[in-house]
Structures are given as C-alpha cells and as structure tokens.
Design a protein around this motif. Structure first.
Motif: not given
Length: 312
Positions: A166, A196, A199, A233
């Motif tokens: 995150q 990343n 997400a 996510n």
C-alpha cells in the motif's frame, strides 16, 4: 476553458531539453478511416461516446494503472498521450513514472539521472513530499512524478516494510484531490512495484500489442489483477484493453484482434492504436503526439481513447 496551474512543483524547464527532432508538417496522414460500414478495427459497430462534459472543479482523481508484464507494448506511449488528450478535455492529470528505466520521464523531455528528487525519495524518505517532487510538463494541466534507476532499490527495501503493497497509495493520497486522473506507468513485470500500482488504482488499462505472444501473457496479468482485487483492493476493475501497434495490412494483426475481442468482449476499447513512425519521433521531441503532430491519426486515436476513458 484552461484551469490554473497548481502553485507547487518545479518546471521541466529546469532540466535538460531533449527536443532534437524537427517538427513535422501539419498534415492529415494516417487518419483513422472506419469505412462506410461503421465498423471499427475491432470488427464491432462503433459505440456512441458522448462529448466529455466540462468540469466545474477538480478531484478527487481516478487512478488508472497502465500495466502489462510484457515490455514494448506501448504502456509509456499510451500514458503520455492519453494524459495529454485528457488534459485537452479540461482534466487535470498527474503522470506517475513507476518504472526504474524512467522512460516516461524521458518521453517528456526530462533526463531522469539529473534529478535530485524522484518518486523513490517520496516512497522511502519521510521528509520528501509529493508536492515538492512533481514537475510541470510542456502540456498545460499535466504534471509528472518522475522516476529513475533509484526506484529499482525500492522493491528490495519495501520487502521489510509493514503494509508494503500500500506504499504507493499512501504516497499519492496528499495530492489525489488536486487532479482528475492519475495515470501510473508500470514497469514490465508483476513484482512488488506493479502490485503497489494495482493496490493504489481504481482501474487497470491494459495496452496489448496485436501480436500472438502478447496475447498469451494477458491471462497471467488478469490472474494477478484478480488476486490483488481479492486480497488488497476490492474496488479494482479492468477499465479496458487497448490494442496497440495494430497493422491492418497484415493477416496476423487482424487475427489477433479478432481473438482479443472474442476473449474479452466489451472491455476492449473501440479505439485502436496503429503502428506509425510518429511515436518514435515524439520520444525524441519530448512531447506528446497531440502537440507534436496534432492532426495525425495517432493524435486522433488518443483523443478518441480519452473520450472512452472519461465515458467509462
């Protein structure tokens, strides 16, 4: 109507100018021609896309990750030119160079190895902010969060971090209200940096070269997207698949296009990006095709793509 520039960020004029190519004549070669049938290159009837509405205020941004683990499929080219086309429609755009190769930065006329601050510093140093790292570009209302080879170290350093997947999302949070779209140019891999990006994103735009081996790799990418959706996510969705490097003269391109539409259906954009010599020229020039050759087929295609992205 143009919107005022944000008060923060350094000008790209502070870094070296790579504009070495002669500007082309303003002509209409390579214009998109869908013929009298009304069918696009996808073989489907063209869907009606409404004119993008004007925006009274900006933000919060919709974050799109341009992702494909195969290199050379047009991710960086599409990030630059889609961003420029969105800016033409009055949207404020932030481009995030999330590839240690720094191709996105180079494509906008910036030499990454000359930069004191990049996205690596924002990710790894608490006293470096996004606001002081963002650069203005030659396109009004389009900014850049640059990258260079330092970012390659972040993937190793983030391994031991709590909530490492995150990190990018936390980094972008302070500026999300300043933009309408944030486009993340991912590296050609499915490692921690790409996770990343997924997400942090609301949607994934998949540039797909009209070539058989590129088609084979999409299944692995979609599997990764589904895992990120399940574990990190839940709001992540596939915004669309963009066919790139399409050559209507070759049977192979047409066959791959047919397979893509058969496999993925409505999520395939009607807009298709044809092969053209204009895109390598824009890299040397350090500016988008929408300003380098504004009446070319490539420029018109990315404006059509921007309309589809806004409509979705």
């Amino acid at each position: 109507m143009s919107t005022p520039q944000p008060s923060w960020g350094r000008s790209s004029g502070e870094v070296a100018d790579l504009n070495l190519a002669p500007r082309p004549a303003d002509h209409t070669d390579e214009d998109i021609d869908f013929g009298e049938s009304g069918l696009g290159p996808t073989g489907r009837p063209l869907r009606q896309v409404p004119e993008p509405p004007l925006v009274a205020e900006h933000g919060p941004a919709r974050i799109l990750a341009l992702c494909n683990q195969k290199g050379g499929v047009g991710k960086t080219t599409s990030t630059i030119n889609l961003g420029a086309a969105l800016a033409e429609f009055g949207r404020r755009v932030l481009l995030v160079d999330f590839d240690p190769q720094g191709a996105l930065s180079v494509g906008l006329g910036i030499q990454p190895h000359h930069l004191d601050r990049t996205i690596y510093n924002v990710l790894m140093e608490r006293d470096t902010t996004v606001e002081e790292t963002v650069l203005r570009t030659c396109v009004p209302d389009m900014d850049l969060l640059p990258s260079n080879i330092d970012l390659s170290a972040a993937e190793v350093q983030l391994i031991s971090e709590v909530g490492r997947e995150q990190t990018l999302g936390r980094t972008l949070r302070p500026v999300i209200d300043n933009y309408d779209y944030i486009l993340i140019d991912c590296q050609p891999s499915l490692g921690l940096l790409t996770v990343n990006a997924l997400a942090a994103a609301h949607g994934v735009l998949i540039p797909l070269e009209c070539e058989f081996f590129s088609l084979r790799g999409v299944a692995l990418l979609i599997d990764t997207i589904e895992k990120v959706r399940e574990r990190l996510n839940p709001d992540l969705e596939i915004t669309g698949i963009l066919a790139t490097m399409y050559d209507p003269r070759t049977l192979h391109s047409r066959e791959v296009m047919a397979r893509v539409v058969e496999a993925f259906g409505e999520i395939v954009f009607d807009t298709v990006i044809n092969r053209t010599v204009r895109f390598p020229e824009t890299t040397v020039a350090g500016e988008p095709i929408t300003s380098w050759a504004p009446r070319s087929g490539g420029a018109k295609a990315y404006r059509a793509l921007a309309r589809e992205v806004i409509a979705r």
